[in-house]
Design a protein around this motif. Structure first.
Motif, PDB file in Angstrom:
ATOM      1  N   ILE A 183       0.976  -1.187  -0.059  1.00  0.00           N
ATOM      2  CA  ILE A 183      -0.068  -0.047  -0.005  1.00  0.00           C
ATOM      3  C   ILE A 183       0.994   1.442  -0.169  1.00  0.00           C
ATOM      4  O   ILE A 183       1.724   1.418   0.869  1.00  0.00           O
ATOM      5  CB  ILE A 183      -1.028   0.128   1.271  1.00  0.00           C
ATOM      6  CG1 ILE A 183      -1.751  -1.288   1.248  1.00  0.00           C
ATOM      7  CG2 ILE A 183      -1.945   1.013   1.105  1.00  0.00           C
ATOM      8  CD1 ILE A 183      -1.691  -1.715   2.703  1.00  0.00           C
ATOM      9  N   THR A 184       0.749   2.168  -1.068  1.00  0.00           N
ATOM     10  CA  THR A 184       1.352   3.310  -1.030  1.00  0.00           C
ATOM     11  C   THR A 184       0.896   4.350   0.066  1.00  0.00           C
ATOM     12  O   THR A 184      -0.207   4.531   0.002  1.00  0.00           O
ATOM     13  CB  THR A 184       1.451   4.039  -2.533  1.00  0.00           C
ATOM     14  OG1 THR A 184       1.887   2.958  -3.398  1.00  0.00           O
ATOM     15  CG2 THR A 184       2.440   5.119  -2.559  1.00  0.00           C
ATOM     16  N   CYS A 185       1.702   5.087   0.870  1.00  0.00           N
ATOM     17  CA  CYS A 185       1.162   5.740   1.937  1.00  0.00           C
ATOM     18  C   CYS A 185       1.916   7.371   1.643  1.00  0.00           C
ATOM     19  O   CYS A 185       2.873   7.384   2.495  1.00  0.00           O
ATOM     20  CB  CYS A 185       1.388   5.234   3.334  1.00  0.00           C
ATOM     21  SG  CYS A 185       0.621   3.578   3.458  1.00  0.00           S
ATOM     22  N   PRO A 186       1.575   7.982   0.773  1.00  0.00           N
ATOM     23  CA  PRO A 186       2.179   9.269   0.562  1.00  0.00           C
ATOM     24  C   PRO A 186       1.895  10.219   1.709  1.00  0.00           C
ATOM     25  O   PRO A 186       2.796  11.107   2.073  1.00  0.00           O
ATOM     26  CB  PRO A 186       1.333   9.775  -0.763  1.00  0.00           C
ATOM     27  CG  PRO A 186       0.228   9.142  -0.875  1.00  0.00           C
ATOM     28  CD  PRO A 186       0.489   7.849  -0.356  1.00  0.00           C
ATOM     29  N   LYS A 187       0.780  10.110   2.655  1.00  0.00           N
ATOM     30  CA  LYS A 187       0.497  10.936   3.740  1.00  0.00           C
ATOM     31  C   LYS A 187       0.553  10.297   4.997  1.00  0.00           C
ATOM     32  O   LYS A 187       0.216   8.901   4.930  1.00  0.00           O
ATOM     33  CB  LYS A 187      -0.744  11.764   3.333  1.00  0.00           C
ATOM     34  CG  LYS A 187      -0.810  12.650   2.255  1.00  0.00           C
ATOM     35  CD  LYS A 187      -2.289  13.251   1.958  1.00  0.00           C
ATOM     36  CE  LYS A 187      -3.206  12.516   1.090  1.00  0.00           C
ATOM     37  NZ  LYS A 187      -4.328  13.007   0.820  1.00  0.00           N
ATOM     38  N   TYR A 189      -0.371 -12.076   9.027  1.00  0.00           N
ATOM     39  CA  TYR A 189       0.964 -12.712   9.335  1.00  0.00           C
ATOM     40  C   TYR A 189       2.187 -11.823   9.727  1.00  0.00           C
ATOM     41  O   TYR A 189       2.820 -12.393  10.367  1.00  0.00           O
ATOM     42  CB  TYR A 189       1.278 -13.654   8.134  1.00  0.00           C
ATOM     43  CG  TYR A 189       2.418 -14.674   8.255  1.00  0.00           C
ATOM     44  CD1 TYR A 189       2.011 -16.129   9.074  1.00  0.00           C
ATOM     45  CD2 TYR A 189       3.644 -14.523   8.131  1.00  0.00           C
ATOM     46  CE1 TYR A 189       3.041 -17.007   9.185  1.00  0.00           C
ATOM     47  CE2 TYR A 189       4.716 -15.557   8.301  1.00  0.00           C
ATOM     48  CZ  TYR A 189       4.404 -16.755   8.866  1.00  0.00           C
ATOM     49  OH  TYR A 189       5.154 -17.777   9.135  1.00  0.00           O
ATOM     50  N   ASP A 190       2.081 -10.670   8.843  1.00  0.00           N
ATOM     51  CA  ASP A 190       3.451  -9.781   9.259  1.00  0.00           C
ATOM     52  C   ASP A 190       2.889  -8.453   8.623  1.00  0.00           C
ATOM     53  O   ASP A 190       1.932  -8.281   7.957  1.00  0.00           O
ATOM     54  CB  ASP A 190       4.463 -10.514   8.373  1.00  0.00           C
ATOM     55  CG  ASP A 190       6.028 -10.305   9.137  1.00  0.00           C
ATOM     56  OD1 ASP A 190       5.943  -9.246  10.140  1.00  0.00           O
ATOM     57  OD2 ASP A 190       6.985 -10.809   8.951  1.00  0.00           O
ATOM     58  N   ALA A 191       3.907  -7.489   8.964  1.00  0.00           N
ATOM     59  CA  ALA A 191       3.627  -6.163   8.505  1.00  0.00           C
ATOM     60  C   ALA A 191       4.858  -5.505   8.662  1.00  0.00           C
ATOM     61  O   ALA A 191       5.764  -5.346   9.376  1.00  0.00           O
ATOM     62  CB  ALA A 191       2.590  -5.362   9.216  1.00  0.00           C
ATOM     63  N   PHE A 192       5.253  -4.421   7.610  1.00  0.00           N
ATOM     64  CA  PHE A 192       6.286  -3.686   7.404  1.00  0.00           C
ATOM     65  C   PHE A 192       5.989  -2.212   6.981  1.00  0.00           C
ATOM     66  O   PHE A 192       4.947  -2.057   6.449  1.00  0.00           O
ATOM     67  CB  PHE A 192       7.010  -4.349   6.223  1.00  0.00           C
ATOM     68  CG  PHE A 192       7.723  -5.690   6.399  1.00  0.00           C
ATOM     69  CD1 PHE A 192       8.955  -5.962   6.836  1.00  0.00           C
ATOM     70  CD2 PHE A 192       6.707  -6.746   6.215  1.00  0.00           C
ATOM     71  CE1 PHE A 192       9.111  -7.327   7.021  1.00  0.00           C
ATOM     72  CE2 PHE A 192       7.238  -8.211   6.361  1.00  0.00           C
ATOM     73  CZ  PHE A 192       8.574  -8.449   6.741  1.00  0.00           C
ATOM     74  N   GLU A 193       6.816  -1.582   7.309  1.00  0.00           N
ATOM     75  CA  GLU A 193       6.857   0.074   6.936  1.00  0.00           C
ATOM     76  C   GLU A 193       8.203   0.245   6.507  1.00  0.00           C
ATOM     77  O   GLU A 193       9.190   0.254   7.102  1.00  0.00           O
ATOM     78  CB  GLU A 193       6.455   0.981   7.910  1.00  0.00           C
ATOM     79  CG  GLU A 193       6.363   2.548   7.559  1.00  0.00           C
ATOM     80  CD  GLU A 193       6.438   3.413   8.854  1.00  0.00           C
ATOM     81  OE1 GLU A 193       6.760   4.657   8.542  1.00  0.00           O
ATOM     82  OE2 GLU A 193       5.935   3.167   9.689  1.00  0.00           O
ATOM     83  N   ASN A 194       8.364   0.547   5.083  1.00  0.00           N
ATOM     84  CA  ASN A 194       9.549   1.024   4.440  1.00  0.00           C
ATOM     85  C   ASN A 194       9.417   2.152   3.489  1.00  0.00           C
ATOM     86  O   ASN A 194       8.878   2.108   2.483  1.00  0.00           O
ATOM     87  CB  ASN A 194      10.031  -0.283   3.462  1.00  0.00           C
ATOM     88  CG  ASN A 194      11.241  -0.280   3.067  1.00  0.00           C
ATOM     89  OD1 ASN A 194      12.220   0.531   3.587  1.00  0.00           O
ATOM     90  ND2 ASN A 194      11.659  -0.778   2.172  1.00  0.00           N
ATOM     91  N   GLY A 195       9.865   3.231   4.374  1.00  0.00           N
ATOM     92  CA  GLY A 195       9.543   4.645   3.389  1.00  0.00           C
ATOM     93  C   GLY A 195       7.952   4.799   3.331  1.00  0.00           C
ATOM     94  O   GLY A 195       7.368   4.691   4.390  1.00  0.00           O
ATOM     95  N   LYS A 196       7.818   5.135   2.416  1.00  0.00           N
ATOM     96  CA  LYS A 196       6.214   5.744   2.012  1.00  0.00           C
ATOM     97  C   LYS A 196       5.510   4.717   1.680  1.00  0.00           C
ATOM     98  O   LYS A 196       4.265   4.512   1.234  1.00  0.00           O
ATOM     99  CB  LYS A 196       6.303   6.775   1.051  1.00  0.00           C
ATOM    100  CG  LYS A 196       6.957   8.024   1.414  1.00  0.00           C
ATOM    101  CD  LYS A 196       6.195   9.371   0.625  1.00  0.00           C
ATOM    102  CE  LYS A 196       6.981  10.450   1.525  1.00  0.00           C
ATOM    103  NZ  LYS A 196       6.068  11.570   1.526  1.00  0.00           N
ATOM    104  N   VAL A 197       5.735   3.308   1.634  1.00  0.00           N
ATOM    105  CA  VAL A 197       5.236   2.124   1.282  1.00  0.00           C
ATOM    106  C   VAL A 197       5.068   1.285   2.628  1.00  0.00           C
ATOM    107  O   VAL A 197       6.249   0.930   3.068  1.00  0.00           O
ATOM    108  CB  VAL A 197       5.779   1.224   0.201  1.00  0.00           C
ATOM    109  CG1 VAL A 197       5.418  -0.015   0.108  1.00  0.00           C
ATOM    110  CG2 VAL A 197       6.149   2.092  -1.119  1.00  0.00           C
TER     111      VAL A 197
END
Length: 344
Positions: free
Chosen positions: A59-63, A89-97
């Motif tokens: 999911i792209t998260c620009p804001k 199962y799992d979750a990641f935050e990598n920059g704006k994605v």
């Protein structure tokens, strides 16, 4: 509600915490794309250490608000460990994605399944599906959570041949405190409850209205409140106007119609709860084997048209613009619809 042949969870409980600043590709091999939506892409993936096949939703998260929405979805899914619900199962935050790793469900959408030429649709089979939907919703509500986007495309079959279902897509779900007033302005017109259209307080009954609409469609292939335009549909919803006049209902039992009537009530507080549904005569497991009920060919033909219509345009969640009675997609409020792409 467990039975001896109940499906177990696909993997043991996982206390998922979002991994910050880490690329999911370090732990998962991405494979083919399963589907894409306005807000992201879903891939099949395999965990490198276990070889477990899963689905990766990017999911792209620009804001910041976009990121908060995904964080809320992850937080809610951590509370929802149940065989009738898609598992986190799992979750990641990598920059704006952000990337959410989910159980892989490969049976496709329920409605796509029942219109298949090989599937014999009967009222009995409808009770099997509706019972499972109510079991899932009952569990969600007992965790003090509202799904708020119950619709056919968010009900998937676990496999291509079995009759087990999973409820997916908690992108619009909210934690619910019955002592506090909660209002929302999103939903899908054909399935949304009157209190949402009117911007009144919502509650557990809001999901139950949608369950009633799903049941009506499953039994007839018809959409009970659909008008020529979205505003017309919403007008029909607000007065709770529908009937059983179509020939598709000729072979449907009075018990099934009673089940629907007790859900499609304008007054949210008078609707059956999910637990009430499971105790309703229509959904009770009968001890004696009932003779084969008539095959619902008219319903099946209607359902094929229903699915065709829905496939013609993307079904992203909507927001109601109360002042003009027009509904329009809201890009800030609804960032997670691609989960439904798992069905495609």
């Amino acid at each position: 509600m467990k039975t001896s042949n109940e499906v177990q969870l696909s993997f043991p409980y996982r206390d998922v915490q979002i991994k910050r600043g880490l690329d999911p590709k370090e732990e998962y091999d991405l494979q083919e794309e399963l589907g894409r939506g306005k807000f992201g892409i879903v891939y099949r993936c395999t965990e490198k250490t276990s070889n477990l096949c899963l689905a990766a939703k990017y999911i792209t998260c620009p804001k910041k608000e976009d990121r908060r929405n995904v964080e809320r979805e992850v937080d809610i899914m951590r509370s929802l460990q149940h065989p009738r619900l898609i598992q986190l199962y799992d979750a990641f935050e990598n920059g704006k994605v952000m990337c959410v790793i989910l159980e892989l469900i490969e049976g496709g959408e329920l409605f796509e399944r029942v219109i298949d030429d090989d599937f014999i649709l009967t009222e009995k089979s409808c009770t099997i599906f509706m019972r499972q939907i109510c079991e899932g919703v009952d569990f969600i509500h007992k965790q003090r959570i509202l799904h708020l986007d119950m619709k056919p495309e968010n009900i998937l079959c676990l496999t291509k041949t079995g009759n087990r279902i999973k409820i997916i897509d908690f992108g619009l779900a909210r934690r619910f405190d019955p002592d506090k007033k909660l209002q929302v302005l999103f939903g899908t017109p054909e399935f949304v409850a009157p209190e949402v259209v009117n911007y009144d307080a919502i509650g557990y009954g809001t999901d139950m209205w949608s369950v009633g609409v799903i049941c009506y469609v499953l039994l007839s292939g018809l959409s009970p409140f659909m008008g020529a335009t979205d505003p017309q549909t919403m007008a029909n919803v607000t007065i709770a106007k529908y009937d059983f006049d179509d020939e598709a209902f000729n072979e449907i039992s009075d018990t099934a119609k009673d089940f629907i009537r007790k859900l499609l009530l304008k007054d949210m507080t008078k609707r059956m709860s999910a637990e009430d549904c499971l105790n309703h005569e229509w959904l009770k497991r009968k001890k004696k084997i009932i003779a084969r009920t008539p095959s619902m060919e008219v319903t099946k033909d209607n359902l094929k048209l229903f699915v065709e219509r829905w496939n013609e345009h993307p079904n992203s969640p909507y927001v109601f613009d109360k002042s003009s009675q027009v509904i329009m997609p809201d890009q800030d409020d609804c960032p997670t619809s691609p989960a439904s792409s798992l069905a495609k």
